[in-house]
Design an enzyme around this catalytic site. Sequence first.
Site, PDB file in Angstrom:
ATOM      1  N   GLY A  46       1.121  -1.088  -0.075  1.00  0.00           N
ATOM      2  CA  GLY A  46       0.073  -0.047   0.078  1.00  0.00           C
ATOM      3  C   GLY A  46       0.886   1.491  -0.102  1.00  0.00           C
ATOM      4  O   GLY A  46       1.807   1.323   0.539  1.00  0.00           O
ATOM      5  N   GLN A  51       2.973   9.840   1.057  1.00  0.00           N
ATOM      6  CA  GLN A  51       4.555   9.244   1.251  1.00  0.00           C
ATOM      7  C   GLN A  51       5.556   9.810   0.076  1.00  0.00           C
ATOM      8  O   GLN A  51       6.634   9.331   0.477  1.00  0.00           O
ATOM      9  CB  GLN A  51       4.382   7.624   1.560  1.00  0.00           C
ATOM     10  CG  GLN A  51       3.658   7.057   2.825  1.00  0.00           C
ATOM     11  CD  GLN A  51       3.552   5.733   2.716  1.00  0.00           C
ATOM     12  OE1 GLN A  51       2.336   5.329   2.091  1.00  0.00           O
ATOM     13  NE2 GLN A  51       4.305   5.070   3.202  1.00  0.00           N
ATOM     14  N   CYS A  88       6.222  -0.172   7.407  1.00  0.00           N
ATOM     15  CA  CYS A  88       5.615   1.085   6.691  1.00  0.00           C
ATOM     16  C   CYS A  88       7.021   1.262   5.934  1.00  0.00           C
ATOM     17  O   CYS A  88       8.006   1.465   6.303  1.00  0.00           O
ATOM     18  CB  CYS A  88       5.323   2.185   7.626  1.00  0.00           C
ATOM     19  SG  CYS A  88       4.907   3.743   6.727  1.00  0.00           S
ATOM     20  N   LEU A  89       6.681   1.519   4.466  1.00  0.00           N
ATOM     21  CA  LEU A  89       7.726   1.935   3.557  1.00  0.00           C
ATOM     22  C   LEU A  89       8.580   3.211   4.066  1.00  0.00           C
ATOM     23  O   LEU A  89       9.559   3.589   3.607  1.00  0.00           O
ATOM     24  CB  LEU A  89       7.094   2.193   2.073  1.00  0.00           C
ATOM     25  CG  LEU A  89       6.746   0.789   1.470  1.00  0.00           C
ATOM     26  CD1 LEU A  89       6.036   1.214   0.335  1.00  0.00           C
ATOM     27  CD2 LEU A  89       7.990  -0.304   1.464  1.00  0.00           C
ATOM     28  N   HIS A 130      -3.995   1.562   7.604  1.00  0.00           N
ATOM     29  CA  HIS A 130      -2.736   2.300   7.570  1.00  0.00           C
ATOM     30  C   HIS A 130      -2.572   3.513   6.539  1.00  0.00           C
ATOM     31  O   HIS A 130      -2.171   4.464   6.864  1.00  0.00           O
ATOM     32  CB  HIS A 130      -1.782   1.074   7.381  1.00  0.00           C
ATOM     33  CG  HIS A 130      -0.443   1.442   7.291  1.00  0.00           C
ATOM     34  ND1 HIS A 130       0.682   0.981   8.229  1.00  0.00           N
ATOM     35  CD2 HIS A 130       0.372   2.334   6.423  1.00  0.00           C
ATOM     36  CE1 HIS A 130       1.753   1.399   8.104  1.00  0.00           C
ATOM     37  NE2 HIS A 130       1.586   2.246   6.845  1.00  0.00           N
ATOM     38  N   GLU A 131      -3.026   3.283   5.273  1.00  0.00           N
ATOM     39  CA  GLU A 131      -3.025   4.356   4.471  1.00  0.00           C
ATOM     40  C   GLU A 131      -3.702   5.402   4.520  1.00  0.00           C
ATOM     41  O   GLU A 131      -3.407   6.526   4.618  1.00  0.00           O
ATOM     42  CB  GLU A 131      -3.339   3.537   2.908  1.00  0.00           C
ATOM     43  CG  GLU A 131      -2.267   2.512   2.409  1.00  0.00           C
ATOM     44  CD  GLU A 131      -1.069   2.558   2.809  1.00  0.00           C
ATOM     45  OE1 GLU A 131      -0.347   3.731   2.642  1.00  0.00           O
ATOM     46  OE2 GLU A 131      -0.291   1.556   3.066  1.00  0.00           O
ATOM     47  N   HIS A 134      -2.073   7.592   6.931  1.00  0.00           N
ATOM     48  CA  HIS A 134      -1.205   8.601   6.365  1.00  0.00           C
ATOM     49  C   HIS A 134      -1.790   9.834   5.708  1.00  0.00           C
ATOM     50  O   HIS A 134      -1.240  10.978   5.776  1.00  0.00           O
ATOM     51  CB  HIS A 134      -0.430   7.782   4.915  1.00  0.00           C
ATOM     52  CG  HIS A 134       0.729   7.037   5.573  1.00  0.00           C
ATOM     53  ND1 HIS A 134       1.799   7.195   6.122  1.00  0.00           N
ATOM     54  CD2 HIS A 134       0.925   5.520   5.420  1.00  0.00           C
ATOM     55  CE1 HIS A 134       2.485   6.359   6.287  1.00  0.00           C
ATOM     56  NE2 HIS A 134       2.231   5.415   5.995  1.00  0.00           N
TER      57      HIS A 134
HETATM   58 ZN    ZN Z   1       2.823   3.395   5.745  1.00  0.00          ZN
END
Ligand code: ZN
Length: 157
Positions: A46, A51, A88-89, A130-131, A134
């Site tokens: 995701g 991000q 998380c990226l 989660h997204e 963000h």
């Molecule tokens: Zn994330």
Amino acid sequence: MGIRVIRTGNDPVLRQAARPVATVDPYIWMLLDDMAETMYHARGIGLAATQIGILRRVIVVDVGDGLVELVNPQWRLLEGETLAAEGCLSLPGKRGFVKRAQRVIIAGVDRYGQELVITAQDLYARCLQHEMDHLNGVLFVDKEVPAPSQESVSEHV
Ligand code: ZN
């Protein structure tokens, strides 16, 4: 443009709220394309526009059943509770346990401006939550709880 730089760590953009998309136009199509390419390249499941430093309410998700693109997502339902580990990226190397709703319904529009309503559970529901966080400047570490005695799955979101 292709693969974008994923913002990480204490980058202040990760703490800002994204604003709604007024019109799903070619700029948003390019954004969606680049977000998917960036997510797959980073082996994530995701990615939120935040991000990559774009403060618009746009997310892409692929938990293994194909790419889902969602513009201006809003919750219709958050139900139940599960505990599992997340990564998380934007926080490379970090993982932690987070309580999430087990089942969700989320509505938004697709790249053609058509309404899209998604019912999801477990990993898919977790990834959407989660997204969505963000888009509101929230990171999983804000919600992290101590690890339970029994280890659960780890996924990079
Ligand atoms: Zn994330």
